[in-house]
Design a protein around this motif. Structure first.
Motif, mmCIF file in Angstrom:
data_model
loop_
_atom_site.group_PDB
_atom_site.id
_atom_site.type_symbol
_atom_site.label_atom_id
_atom_site.label_comp_id
_atom_site.label_asym_id
_atom_site.label_seq_id
_atom_site.Cartn_x
_atom_site.Cartn_y
_atom_site.Cartn_z
ATOM 1 N N LEU A 74 7.675 33.130 9.521
ATOM 2 C CA LEU A 74 7.134 32.374 10.638
ATOM 3 C C LEU A 74 8.252 32.011 11.609
ATOM 4 O O LEU A 74 8.103 32.136 12.818
ATOM 5 C CB LEU A 74 6.469 31.099 10.099
ATOM 6 N N THR A 84 -3.919 32.297 7.325
ATOM 7 C CA THR A 84 -2.969 33.415 7.310
ATOM 8 C C THR A 84 -1.646 33.029 6.652
ATOM 9 O O THR A 84 -0.858 33.887 6.311
ATOM 10 C CB THR A 84 -2.680 33.954 8.736
ATOM 11 N N ILE A 85 -1.405 31.731 6.498
ATOM 12 C CA ILE A 85 -0.172 31.313 5.827
ATOM 13 C C ILE A 85 -0.497 30.691 4.482
ATOM 14 O O ILE A 85 -1.219 29.707 4.385
ATOM 15 C CB ILE A 85 0.605 30.285 6.696
ATOM 16 N N ASN A 136 -5.820 28.468 9.496
ATOM 17 C CA ASN A 136 -6.658 29.666 9.615
ATOM 18 C C ASN A 136 -6.486 30.619 8.435
ATOM 19 O O ASN A 136 -7.045 31.706 8.415
ATOM 20 C CB ASN A 136 -6.467 30.359 10.987
ATOM 21 N N THR A 157 -1.300 25.881 12.410
ATOM 22 C CA THR A 157 -2.368 26.809 12.797
ATOM 23 C C THR A 157 -2.554 27.903 11.747
ATOM 24 O O THR A 157 -3.676 28.193 11.316
ATOM 25 C CB THR A 157 -2.026 27.474 14.149
ATOM 26 N N GLY A 158 -1.451 28.465 11.335
ATOM 27 C CA GLY A 158 -1.511 29.534 10.340
ATOM 28 C C GLY A 158 -2.039 29.034 9.003
ATOM 29 O O GLY A 158 -2.832 29.700 8.338
ATOM 30 N N SER A 196 2.707 26.041 15.097
ATOM 31 C CA SER A 196 2.372 27.404 14.690
ATOM 32 C C SER A 196 2.128 27.474 13.172
ATOM 33 O O SER A 196 1.194 28.141 12.707
ATOM 34 C CB SER A 196 3.529 28.290 15.123
HETATM 35 C C1 LIG Z 1 -3.614 32.277 12.719
HETATM 36 O O1 LIG Z 1 -2.494 31.510 13.161
HETATM 37 C C2 LIG Z 1 -1.354 32.274 13.541
HETATM 38 C C3 LIG Z 1 -0.261 31.291 13.930
HETATM 39 O O2 LIG Z 1 0.444 30.857 12.827
HETATM 40 C C4 LIG Z 1 -1.709 33.186 14.688
HETATM 41 O O3 LIG Z 1 -0.586 33.976 15.000
HETATM 42 C C5 LIG Z 1 -2.875 34.064 14.315
HETATM 43 O O4 LIG Z 1 -3.282 34.776 15.439
HETATM 44 C C6 LIG Z 1 -4.054 33.220 13.809
HETATM 45 N N1 LIG Z 1 -5.064 34.119 13.286
HETATM 46 C C7 LIG Z 1 -6.350 33.927 13.499
HETATM 47 C C8 LIG Z 1 -7.259 34.911 12.856
HETATM 48 O O5 LIG Z 1 -6.776 33.016 14.192
#
Ligand SMILES: *[C@@H]1O[C@H](CO)[C@@H](O)[C@H](O)[C@H]1NC(C)=O
Ligand SMILES: *[C@@H]1O[C@H](CO)[C@@H](O)[C@H](O)[C@H]1NC(C)=O
Ligand SMILES: *[C@@H]1O[C@H](CO)[C@@H](O)[C@H](O)[C@H]1NC(C)=O
Ligand SMILES: *[C@@H]1O[C@H](CO)[C@@H](O)[C@H](O)[C@H]1NC(C)=O
Ligand SMILES: *[C@@H]1O[C@H](CO)[C@@H](O)[C@H](O)[C@H]1NC(C)=O
Ligand SMILES: *[C@@H]1O[C@H](CO)[C@@H](O)[C@H](O)[C@H]1NC(C)=O
Ligand SMILES: *[C@@H]1O[C@H](CO)[C@@H](O)[C@H](O)[C@H]1NC(C)=O
Length: 505
Positions: free
Chosen positions: A495, A484-485, A482, A478-479, A475
């Motif tokens: 998180l 968001t982190i 993308n 991913t963040g 997680s």
């Molecule tokens: C970005 O990753 C987070 C997980 O850390 C997820 O919750 C979120 O939906 C993702 N946002 C996008 C725009 O993909």
């Protein structure tokens, strides 16, 4: 020797905490590749299905009862599920290896159509999700048939067979694969497989504590190292002659590198650390740059170190488009006087080096410590000593007990600190172009079997369905990818609480 030093551990913890500045994915170049890795034997399972024959790794794991890759993650059947989770994680690249004996069961000769189809399907699946494949040709699992026939890597005949295997891979997959690593951690394969006997094919000179059925620790690691370099160079040459113009990919060699730092501030330990760098890394990297081994290796190993002919030297020099770095932790190096009683037939890679390694905890994989500045210093060292080659970090990650906790905060901190360290090196001029977390999902581990794992996803190996469940680290990654982190501590805390609210096995 496994000295334990509380002082150094505290030092590392203190340095670790204040080490990185905040950063995001956008601080890296757009075309920088972030991904995660596996290897064939550790992920695929299905070892005797559809025509695959045993590799030396199969034979080695079946010589004791510490687990094996017979089933592993069953990636052979579950590859679509895994590509889907890789895509959902937002990974930009996936590193895997091709099982030589699945593709060419006899080691040379006819191609196995089912093996060919598996890798074509896997690559197609990755491409259709926009994921860049990063492919390794040799990841410890060379054909047992070639070991039986002529001794495998101790015999030069393997260079021709390896090149023919590479030829098939370039021809069949090269339209969709732009990144090729010939040999996974060439140095540690030679040391572990032929000096210590702790990984397949398990060669060594038997001692009171280690028994090997065959081998010679004073000569074989160097013969194998030499043949690995020549095989790499041969495959690379073939690629340049036959495929590069059309396929436009690159071919590299990878090495394992601990961070190496002197145990004390004595001159002896400082010199021993330089020697350790030459023995571990220079052994492979110096020939790639200048066509010959480091002077200190020639001195210490003497006649047991193979000599490059002029033609070999020319072929090896410049044969790597990039250097693959596999890095986990940093260790201390202390000088050890070569034991005078040692006869050449009793020596091994470590007695030749004249240094000893001191782990910050102990030598077991499960106690590897997070030392991000050690990673930065490895990248600096490669930059400064070997003409700043393009680097792909092919493995980096934190081993933890393979238990059921998905809340692997320690791993999250480790990965973000190491990515931060890498960013520091890049800002200072290192040509590092990609980074792969080891591993995408929990695997059958080279040294730790199923006890310790590195996965971003948990795999329940007792479940017949081998269920995969995301860990906190998946997680986080991913963040981070993308955007968001941002890497600042508050985000990890948030998180963690978001994750525990949503996760279940
Ligand atoms: C970005 O990753 C987070 C997980 O850390 C997820 O919750 C979120 O939906 C993702 N946002 C996008 C725009 O993909
Ligand atoms: C290893 O090989 C060297 C060189 O051939 C030889 O002198 C030595 O006796 C061998 N050692 C063992 C343990 O077989
Ligand atoms: C190494 O060689 C010496 C002298 O030739 C011999 O006495 C000794 O047994 C050998 N050791 C091994 C491990 O082969
Ligand atoms: C090394 O550390 C691990 C984890 O801390 C522990 O389980 C293991 O027993 C230790 N091994 C030795 C040889 O001290
Ligand atoms: C940055 O690079 C320069 C030039 O290679 C080098 O001299 C310096 O030590 C590096 N700085 C760090 C912090 O590694
Ligand atoms: C793993 O799978 C087994 C068998 O299905 C199940 O009993 C066990 O609870 C699972 N473990 C976890 C941690 O999910
Ligand atoms: C945690 O969840 C909150 C509320 O859904 C969201 O605003 C925030 O971005 C999430 N934080 C992380 C680091 O995923």
């Amino acid at each position: 020797m496994q000295k334990f030093s509380l002082f150094f551990i505290s030092l590392i913890i203190i340095l670790g905490i204040s080490y990185i500045d905040a950063f995001t994915r956008h601080d890296f170049p757009e075309d920088f590749l972030f991904g995660a890795a596996t290897s064939a034997y550790q992920w695929e399972g299905a070892v005797d299905e559809d025509g695959r024959t045993p590799s030396v790794w199969d034979t080695f794991t079946h010589s004791d009862d510490k687990g094996n890759g017979d089933i592993a993650c069953d990636g052979y059947h579950k590859y679509k599920e895994d590509v889907k989770l890789i895509a959902e994680m937002g990974l930009e690249a996936f590193r895997f290896s091709i099982s030589w004996t699945r593709l060419i069961p006899n080691g040379r000769g006819p191609i196995n159509p089912k093996g060919l189809r598996f890798y074509k399907n896997l690559i197609k699946e990755l491409r259709s999700h926009g994921i860049e494949p990063h492919v390794t040709l040799h990841h410890y699992d060379f054909p047992q048939s070639l070991e039986d026939e002529y001794g495998g890597w101790i015999n030069r005949k393997i260079i021709e067979d390896f090149t023919a295997f590479a030829d098939v891979c370039f021809r069949e997959f090269g339209d969709d694969v732009k990144f090729w690593t010939t040999i996974d951690e060439a140095n540690v394969f030679a040391i572990g497989g032929y000096s210590q006997g702790i990984v397949g094919p398990g060669h060594c000179t038997s001692t009171k504590s280690v028994k090997c059925s065959t081998g010679n620790s004073s000569t074989e690691p160097y013969i194998v190292g030499h043949n690995l370099l020549l095989a790499h160079a041969s495959a690379s040459k073939l690629y340049r002659l036959k495929y590069k113009t059309k396929q436009r990919g690159s071919v590299g060699l990878s090495i394992f590198s601990h961070g190496l730092t002197p145990y004390t501030n004595s001159k002896d330990d400082e010199i021993a650390t330089e020697r350790a760098k030459d023995f571990f890394c220079g052994w492979m990297l110096k020939p790639l740059v200048s066509g010959d081994y480091p002077e200190v290796m020639k001195r210490n190993v003497g006649l047991r170190l193979p000599v490059f002919t002029e033609q070999e030297s020319e072929q090896v020099k410049g044969s790597s488009d990039f250097v693959g770095i596999i890095h986990y932790t940093t260790v201390y190096v202390t000088n050890s006087k070569p034991t005078p009683s040692l006869l050449p037939n009793d020596s091994n890679f470590f007695t030749d080096t004249g240094f000893e390694i001191i782990f910050t905890g102990n030598a077991s994989v499960s106690s590897w410590k997070s030392v991000p500045w050690g990673f930065e210093s490895v990248l600096e060292y490669v930059k400064q000593s070997y003409n700043n080659p393009p680097i792909y970090v092919l493995e980096n990650g934190l081993p933890l007990e393979h238990d059921t906790t998905l809340q692997d905060s320690e791993r999250v901190e480790y990965i973000q600190d190491y990515i931060g360290a890498m960013l520091n090196a890049i800002k200072n001029g290192s040509d590092t172009r990609g980074y792969f977390v080891w591993s995408v999902i929990d695997l059958f581990e080279l040294l730790a079997g199923y006890e310790t794992s590195f996965g971003l996803y948990f795999v329940n190996f007792s479940d017949p369905g081998l269920k995969r469940s995301p860990k906190l680290s998946a997680s986080w990654y991913t963040g981070f990818l993308n955007g968001t982190i941002d890497v600042v501590p508050q985000d990890i805390l948030q998180l963690e609480s978001n994750f525990s609210a949503s996760s279940s096995l």
